[in-house]
Design an enzyme around this catalytic site. Structure first.
Site, PDB file in Angstrom:
ATOM      1  N   GLY A   1      -2.165   8.980 -13.368  1.00 15.72           N
ATOM      2  CA  GLY A   1      -2.169   7.568 -13.350  1.00 15.72           C
ATOM      3  C   GLY A   1      -3.713   7.088 -13.233  1.00 15.72           C
ATOM      4  N   HIS A   2      -4.417   7.726 -12.307  1.00  8.34           N
ATOM      5  CA  HIS A   2      -5.803   7.260 -11.993  1.00  8.34           C
ATOM      6  C   HIS A   2      -6.775   7.299 -13.184  1.00  8.34           C
ATOM      7  CE1 HIS A   2      -4.623   8.285  -7.535  1.00  8.34           C
ATOM      8  NE2 HIS A   2      -5.145   6.945  -7.460  1.00  8.34           N
TER       9      HIS A   2
ATOM     10  N   SER B   1      -0.300   9.045  -5.185  1.00  8.44           N
ATOM     11  CA  SER B   1      -0.802  10.205  -4.347  1.00  8.44           C
ATOM     12  C   SER B   1       0.147  10.303  -3.153  1.00  8.44           C
ATOM     13  CB  SER B   1      -2.141   9.884  -3.599  1.00  8.44           C
ATOM     14  OG  SER B   1      -3.076   9.818  -4.749  1.00  8.44           O
TER      15      SER B   1
ATOM     16  N   LYS C   1       0.906  -0.826 -10.194  1.00 12.26           N
ATOM     17  CA  LYS C   1       1.732  -0.505  -9.199  1.00 12.26           C
ATOM     18  C   LYS C   1       1.408  -1.196  -8.113  1.00 12.26           C
ATOM     19  CE  LYS C   1       1.293   3.456  -7.164  1.00 12.26           C
ATOM     20  NZ  LYS C   1       1.303   2.927  -5.580  1.00 12.26           N
ATOM     21  N   ASP C   2       0.178  -1.386  -7.324  1.00 15.96           N
ATOM     22  CA  ASP C   2      -0.117  -2.218  -6.314  1.00 15.96           C
ATOM     23  C   ASP C   2      -0.323  -3.531  -6.782  1.00 15.96           C
ATOM     24  OD1 ASP C   2      -0.295  -0.110  -4.215  1.00 15.96           O
ATOM     25  OD2 ASP C   2      -1.790   0.822  -5.575  1.00 15.96           O
TER      26      ASP C   2
ATOM     27  N   MET D   1      -9.248   6.099  -3.921  1.00 17.30           N
ATOM     28  CA  MET D   1      -9.417   6.769  -2.649  1.00 17.30           C
ATOM     29  C   MET D   1      -9.268   8.413  -3.090  1.00 17.30           C
ATOM     30  SD  MET D   1      -7.689   4.577   0.359  1.00 17.30           S
ATOM     31  CE  MET D   1      -6.074   5.104   0.138  1.00 17.30           C
ATOM     32  N   GLY D   2      -9.628   8.716  -4.135  1.00 16.81           N
ATOM     33  CA  GLY D   2      -9.538  10.249  -4.488  1.00 16.81           C
ATOM     34  C   GLY D   2      -7.978  10.813  -4.576  1.00 16.81           C
ATOM     35  N   ASN D   3      -8.135  12.080  -4.635  1.00 20.27           N
ATOM     36  CA  ASN D   3      -6.606  12.784  -4.832  1.00 20.27           C
ATOM     37  C   ASN D   3      -5.905  11.904  -6.039  1.00 20.27           C
ATOM     38  OD1 ASN D   3      -3.288  13.074  -3.451  1.00 20.27           O
ATOM     39  ND2 ASN D   3      -4.846  14.695  -3.802  1.00 20.27           N
TER      40      ASN D   3
ATOM     41  N   HIS E   1      -4.403  11.417  -9.699  1.00 16.86           N
ATOM     42  CA  HIS E   1      -3.406  11.980 -10.466  1.00 16.86           C
ATOM     43  C   HIS E   1      -3.630  11.251 -12.044  1.00 16.86           C
ATOM     44  CE1 HIS E   1      -1.505   7.981 -10.026  1.00 16.86           C
ATOM     45  NE2 HIS E   1      -1.426   8.288  -8.577  1.00 16.86           N
TER      46      HIS E   1
END
Length: 279
Positions: free
Chosen positions: A36-37, A187, A150-151, A30-32, A34
């Site tokens: 981790g992404h 995020s 994490k999810d 979903m953008g933003n 960090h």
């Protein structure tokens, strides 16, 4: 790196990749972004020659009183980070492109798994997740897709959806990325005030304490769950749930593999985390 913002451009790109014989891995976001992404790309790179990320803040997975309107949109920074990380393409549609007939569309629901834990606290959330992921899988047609652990519940739900609907996508998890003090990267961490940010690592610390109790022979699962909830309340969290389950999110089997999952609010910010262990 190619920026694709409409369906026709995406399909033309995908056809070219198919003609080249290159495998494609998708990293939905979903953008933003960090670090981790960005680390998800490392796992994706192990399963395909071509990497594509999607950036879309999906309204279907936000409840009426949640943070859809204030969720950070940082497309330029995200594109720069993905380009630097070696991503070959980004699909960044607007809402009208992905939902041309509006938000009242056919939805995908995964029973049981989608109705527990975060699904019970956020009704309809996972229907929004599985619907948008199924759309992305249909449009991108990836050979593999990578999601953060994490999810964890979301990852298991997507795996169930892929299994049940015979989707030809290999779904891979990537380990939780953490800050030096243990807080899982998210995020939403930027919503925390400085005082809340100082408290936030106690969420993971509580999971580690429960894991040590289990490794030391603790077997009263309900008592340990209650103990963990009380520790969170004492640290000024408002816990939503803390459960000790099996890795399939079913009842725990001891001895065996266990998963401790938690969701808690700190001020106005909802945090989630989990920890896997063997006993």
């Amino acid at each position: 790196m190619q920026l694709l913002q409409d369906v026709s451009a995406l399909r033309a790109w995908r056809e070219a990749e198919r003609a080249s014989g290159r495998r494609v891995a998708l990293v939905p976001t979903m953008g933003n972004l960090h670090p981790g992404h960005i680390a998800l790309l490392d796992t994706a790179r192990a399963h395909a020659e071509t990497l594509i990320a999607s950036i879309f803040v999906n309204p279907l997975q936000f409840g009426p009183n949640e943070d859809f309107d204030r969720y950070p949109r940082t497309l330029d920074d995200d594109l720069a980070a993905l380009r630097k990380a070696g991503c070959q393409a980004v699909f960044a549609p607007d809402e009208a492109t992905l939902y041309p007939h509006g938000r009242d569309i056919t939805q995908v629901h995964v029973p049981e798994l989608g109705d527990m834990l975060c699904g019970a606290d956020r009704p309809g959330h996972f229907d929004g997740v599985t619907t948008v992921v199924s759309l992305l899988f249909n449009l991108v047609q990836p050979d593999a897709a990578v999601f953060g652990e994490k999810d964890y519940q979301q990852l298991q739900i997507i795996r169930r959806m892929v299994r049940d609907l015979h989707m030809p996508v290999a779904v891979h998890g990537h380990p939780i990325a953490r800050e030096p003090d243990g807080l899982a990267r998210s995020s939403r961490n930027q919503y925390l005030s400085p005082d809340e940010r100082a408290v936030a690592p106690k969420l993971y610390a509580t999971l580690r304490e429960l894991a040590e109790a289990l490794r030391a022979g603790g077997r009263d699962i309900p008592a340990l769950e209650t103990q963990g909830m009380e520790r969170l309340r004492h640290a000024c969290f408002s816990p939503v749930y803390l459960r000790i389950l099996g890795p399939d999110l079913g009842p725990p089997q001891v001895p065996g593999e266990l998963l401790i999952v938690v969701a808690a609010r700190l001020g106005n910010t909802r945090l989630i985390d989990n920890l896997r262990l063997s006993v």
